[in-house]
Design a protein around this motif. Structure first.
Motif: not given
Length: 228
Positions: A114-116, A143, A166, A168-169
């Motif tokens: 993740t990029s969270y 991200r 994710d 959004s990517v």
């Protein structure tokens, strides 16, 4: 024609959804409705669900990973029930979809990429564990990191699948090659979201060569193996 209705946060790109729709052929339509405001605002989500019902959607999926994981496993199930009542249709979320998708590819232990931020990544791990999925590897990265690098960073020899939640990517185009390199399923947020909608709509047998493990043609008792 089966229509999967998606409640998509404003600003999230549609590229992956359009690619999935195209590769699945003419029998499936993916209909995203964007909403603005707080990610879990039920009034906005209910309004979007009503739009999807009027557009003849067969199922509704809240297409955001972070916010749906953050509610916890029981909270996500309660949210899905509320959306189903609002829409008058079967409803779910990306987070719940991951729990079902992991089981569908025959995995019990996963790696998480993740990029969270740490707090949200921790919520994802807790959600999965509450759903009976063991997280044995984890990587957080900026991200926009290319999918092959992200999966390599997160993967663990014990993991039977790698999850990239994710939504959004756009990463769907890279999934088949990344799965081949990893030797295991790679489940991404947009793929899981559409797959969950098809599951709810009881559209069985949707498959495409270019969409990775979730959409590989197989019998009801088969699990994914590298090269299938």
């Amino acid at each position: 024609m089966t229509t999967v209705g998606l409640l998509r946060p404003e600003g999230h790109p549609e590229d992956d959804y359009r690619r999935i729709e195209t590769l699945l052929g003419g029998e499936i339509r993916v209909d995203p409705v964007a909403y603005a405001g707080p990610g879990a605002d039920m009034e906005l989500l209910a309004a979007g669900a009503e739009r999807l019902r009027l557009a003849a959607a067969d199922a509704v999926v809240w297409a955001t990973a972070g916010a749906s994981f953050a509610e916890g496993f029981e909270g996500a199930r309660a949210r899905a029930r509320s959306l189903a009542r609002a829409a008058g249709l079967p409803a779910s979320s990306t987070a719940i979809g991951f729990a079902h998708a992991v089981a569908s590819v025959g995995a019990a232990r996963v790696a998480l990429a993740t990029s969270y931020p740490p707090e949200l990544a921790g919520a994802v791990v807790r959600f999965l564990e509450d759903a009976g999925v063991e997280v044995v590897g984890e990587a957080r990265a900026p991200r926009g990191m290319p999918l092959p690098e992200l999966v390599r960073a997160a993967d663990d020899p014990r993991a039977e699948a790698v999850l990239v939640p994710d939504t959004s990517v756009p990463v769907v185009a890279d999934v088949p090659g990344v799965e081949e390199a990893a030797g295991k399923p790679v489940l991404t947020g947009t793929l899981v979201t559409v797959w969950e909608g098809l599951r709810l709509a009881e559209h069985h047998g949707a498959w495409a060569d270019g969409l990775g493990a979730l959409f590989v043609r197989r019998g009801p008792r088969d699990v994914w193996e590298p090269g299938m």
